[in-house]
Design an enzyme around this catalytic site. Structure first.
Site, PDB file in Angstrom:
ATOM      1  N   LYS A 276     -39.402 -12.116   1.223  1.00  0.00           N
ATOM      2  CA  LYS A 276     -39.157 -10.829   1.214  1.00  0.00           C
ATOM      3  C   LYS A 276     -39.886 -10.117   2.403  1.00  0.00           C
ATOM      4  O   LYS A 276     -40.804 -10.831   2.766  1.00  0.00           O
ATOM      5  CB  LYS A 276     -39.607 -10.022   0.116  1.00  0.00           C
ATOM      6  CG  LYS A 276     -38.841  -8.730  -0.127  1.00  0.00           C
ATOM      7  CD  LYS A 276     -37.650  -8.727  -0.864  1.00  0.00           C
ATOM      8  CE  LYS A 276     -37.256  -7.609  -1.381  1.00  0.00           C
ATOM      9  NZ  LYS A 276     -35.863  -7.775  -2.160  1.00  0.00           N
TER      10      LYS A 276
ATOM     11  N   GLY B 180     -29.924   6.658  -8.681  1.00  0.00           N
ATOM     12  CA  GLY B 180     -30.143   6.252  -7.314  1.00  0.00           C
ATOM     13  C   GLY B 180     -28.615   6.099  -6.940  1.00  0.00           C
ATOM     14  O   GLY B 180     -27.522   5.704  -7.463  1.00  0.00           O
TER      15      GLY B 180
ATOM     16  N   GLY C 206     -27.963   5.211  -3.396  1.00  0.00           N
ATOM     17  CA  GLY C 206     -27.739   4.245  -2.190  1.00  0.00           C
ATOM     18  C   GLY C 206     -26.501   3.493  -2.415  1.00  0.00           C
ATOM     19  O   GLY C 206     -25.655   3.577  -3.127  1.00  0.00           O
ATOM     20  N   ASN C 207     -26.645   2.350  -1.655  1.00  0.00           N
ATOM     21  CA  ASN C 207     -25.435   1.375  -1.687  1.00  0.00           C
ATOM     22  C   ASN C 207     -25.200   0.968  -3.164  1.00  0.00           C
ATOM     23  O   ASN C 207     -23.935   1.037  -3.452  1.00  0.00           O
ATOM     24  CB  ASN C 207     -25.834   0.188  -0.588  1.00  0.00           C
ATOM     25  CG  ASN C 207     -25.061  -0.828  -0.890  1.00  0.00           C
ATOM     26  OD1 ASN C 207     -24.861  -1.586  -1.820  1.00  0.00           O
ATOM     27  ND2 ASN C 207     -24.378  -1.334   0.472  1.00  0.00           N
ATOM     28  N   ALA C 208     -26.256   0.290  -3.678  1.00  0.00           N
ATOM     29  CA  ALA C 208     -25.991   0.033  -5.193  1.00  0.00           C
ATOM     30  C   ALA C 208     -25.517   1.094  -6.165  1.00  0.00           C
ATOM     31  O   ALA C 208     -24.389   0.777  -6.789  1.00  0.00           O
ATOM     32  CB  ALA C 208     -27.219  -0.836  -5.612  1.00  0.00           C
ATOM     33  N   GLY C 209     -26.253   2.142  -6.121  1.00  0.00           N
ATOM     34  CA  GLY C 209     -25.909   3.146  -7.085  1.00  0.00           C
ATOM     35  C   GLY C 209     -24.414   3.682  -6.890  1.00  0.00           C
ATOM     36  O   GLY C 209     -23.774   3.865  -7.810  1.00  0.00           O
TER      37      GLY C 209
HETATM   38  N1  GLU Z   1     -32.495  -7.231  -1.005  1.00  0.00           N
HETATM   39  C1  GLU Z   1     -31.341  -7.727  -1.729  1.00  0.00           C
HETATM   40  C2  GLU Z   1     -32.079  -8.298  -3.128  1.00  0.00           C
HETATM   41  O1  GLU Z   1     -32.984  -7.972  -3.456  1.00  0.00           O
HETATM   42  C3  GLU Z   1     -30.477  -8.813  -1.298  1.00  0.00           C
HETATM   43  C4  GLU Z   1     -31.262  -9.960  -0.549  1.00  0.00           C
HETATM   44  C5  GLU Z   1     -30.304 -10.811   0.347  1.00  0.00           C
HETATM   45  O2  GLU Z   1     -29.198 -10.467   0.196  1.00  0.00           O
HETATM   46  O3  GLU Z   1     -30.874 -11.746   0.874  1.00  0.00           O
HETATM   47  O4  GLU Z   1     -31.543  -8.975  -3.768  1.00  0.00           O
END
Ligand code: GLU
Length: 401
Positions: A92, A204, A206-209
């Site tokens: 990360k 939320g 954003g993209n996911a929400g």
């Molecule tokens: N940031 C996203 C996660 O936490 C996607 C990570 C990725 O696609 O490598 O799963």
């Protein structure tokens, strides 16, 4: 982690190794701001484990980013890739900054500086970043461009979540929400629940929400509440997600929509609903509000949105929590598909991507449910067991020193 390790009797040496992150890099990033001043930002890349494949995980731009948080999220990524059955380890990254107060030019310079600073430890076969909180396809395009320039080769596989035009995959932008929706669909089928009888609150936008709201609406669930960082709106009779998305685009927040009454951003979590989708950020359901949560089912599309105390309390109360490392693994699964397509320079149709995502995430879900039954534990512990099981096998085969 500890509880799951105990219940499956995980080799303590393996748990000890997995409790540490392999490498942490802290970089300082001097950037020329638009007003001519110089500002130095702090950036991070943490690599947790490459036992099952190259390091993989997003990077976030957020004012409260810090090393401990990135380490915890990197660890989660190893577990997430393992539970999802994709051949990656975990990593990360992040930069402590406020992207909402920065221009596109400043964000581009910051992103390119970040790539230069972490260049030595990333690469398509080594560590593959992706979007996370407040990072997006445009940022991934700059990232890929800078890395390709530095290495003097076209290298789309160094980062995932790119725009389609520069090597992105169809279906990546909807993948996190889509994966969660496939799991919910399957859960409802197994438990004889009718989508049309389900009310949903999504925290939320954003993209996911946002995509989760759309997909659950398409499944015939009733969306009764949504929120973003400015606040929420609630309407027990149901709301039209398309109208809310339009207003969010035009006016910057869901609270400008007349689809429901405006409620406080935190209070939306306490509103009556059957399913609560957490798609904002970590630590949203905690000691302060856990007793007021009315949902019977929680889908964790964000990473770590329910803290430890709240998790234990809700579990005791009988609330089913579909845990983050399973629920939001659709994102990294389609990142994997994007990377495979980049490595082959051969691109798939949306149908192929979604068919493979559905199959992959349903397998991950069934495997988790099997461990839940075998060990008589919560779904979160079962997801950890599922992840540990694959990691333990890989470590036993590869050796541990
Ligand atoms: N940031 C996203 C996660 O936490 C996607 C990570 C990725 O696609 O490598 O799963």
């Amino acid at each position: 982690m500890q509880k799951a390790a105990q219940c499956m009797d995980l080799d303590p040496e393996i748990l000890e190794i997995l409790s540490h992150t392999q490498k942490s890099l802290i970089v300082s990033l001097p950037i020329r701001m638009d007003d001519g001043s110089l500002k130095v930002f702090e950036g991070y890349r943490v690599q947790h484990s490459e036992l099952r494949g190259p390091f993989k995980g997003g990077f976030r731009y957020f004012p409260e980013v810090n090393l401990d948080e990135i380490k915890a999220l990197a660890t989660e990524m190893s577990l997430k890739c393992s539970v999802a059955g994709i051949p990656y380890g975990g990593a990360k990254g992040g930069i402590k900054c406020n992207p909402k107060a920065m221009s596109q030019g400043e964000l581009e310079r910051l992103t390119r500086k970040y790539v230069q600073a972490i260049y030595q430890i990333i690469g398509p076969e080594h560590d593959i970043p992706a979007p996370d909180m407040y990072t997006n396809p445009q940022i991934m395009a700059w990232f890929m461009d800078e890395y390709s320039k530095l290495s003097n080769r076209h290298q789309p596989g160094v980062v995932t979540g790119k725009p389609i035009e520069v090597g992105g995959s169809l279906g990546r932008n909807t993948a996190t929400a889509q994966g969660g929706a496939y799991i919910l669909e399957e859960y409802m089928k197994q438990n004889n629940l009718k989508p049309e009888a389900m009310t949903v609150v999504v925290q939320g936008f954003g993209n996911a929400g946002q995509y989760a709201t759309e997909l659950l609406h398409e499944m015939n669930c009733t969306i009764v509440g949504v929120s973003d960082s400015k606040g929420g709106i609630y309407n027990a009779k149901g709301m039209d997600p398309n109208a809310i998305i339009k207003i969010k685009k035009e006016k910057g927040s869901v609270i400008k929509s007349s689809e429901g009454e405006v409620v406080d951003a935190q209070k939306i979590l306490e509103k009556p609903c059957d399913i609560l989708v957490l798609a904002a950020m970590e630590n949203q359901v905690n000691e302060a509000n856990m007793k007021n949560v009315k949902a019977k089912l929680i889908l964790e599309l964000a990473n770590g949105p329910v803290n430890g105390e709240a998790d234990a309390y809700l579990e005791k109360k009988g609330v089913v929590i579909i845990p983050d490392i399973l629920a939001n693994s659709g994102g990294v699964t389609v990142s994997y598909f994007e990377w495979v397509q980049n490595q082959q320079a051969y691109y798939w149709t949306l149908e192929e991507v979604q068919m493979k995502l559905k199959r992959g995430i349903n397998e991950a879900f069934q495997r988790t449910l099997k461990f839940q039954k075998d060990f008589d534990c919560s779904m979160r512990e079962a997801a950890y067991v599922s992840a540990f099981d694959r990691l333990e096998k890989a470590m036993k085969l590869r050796g541990r020193q």
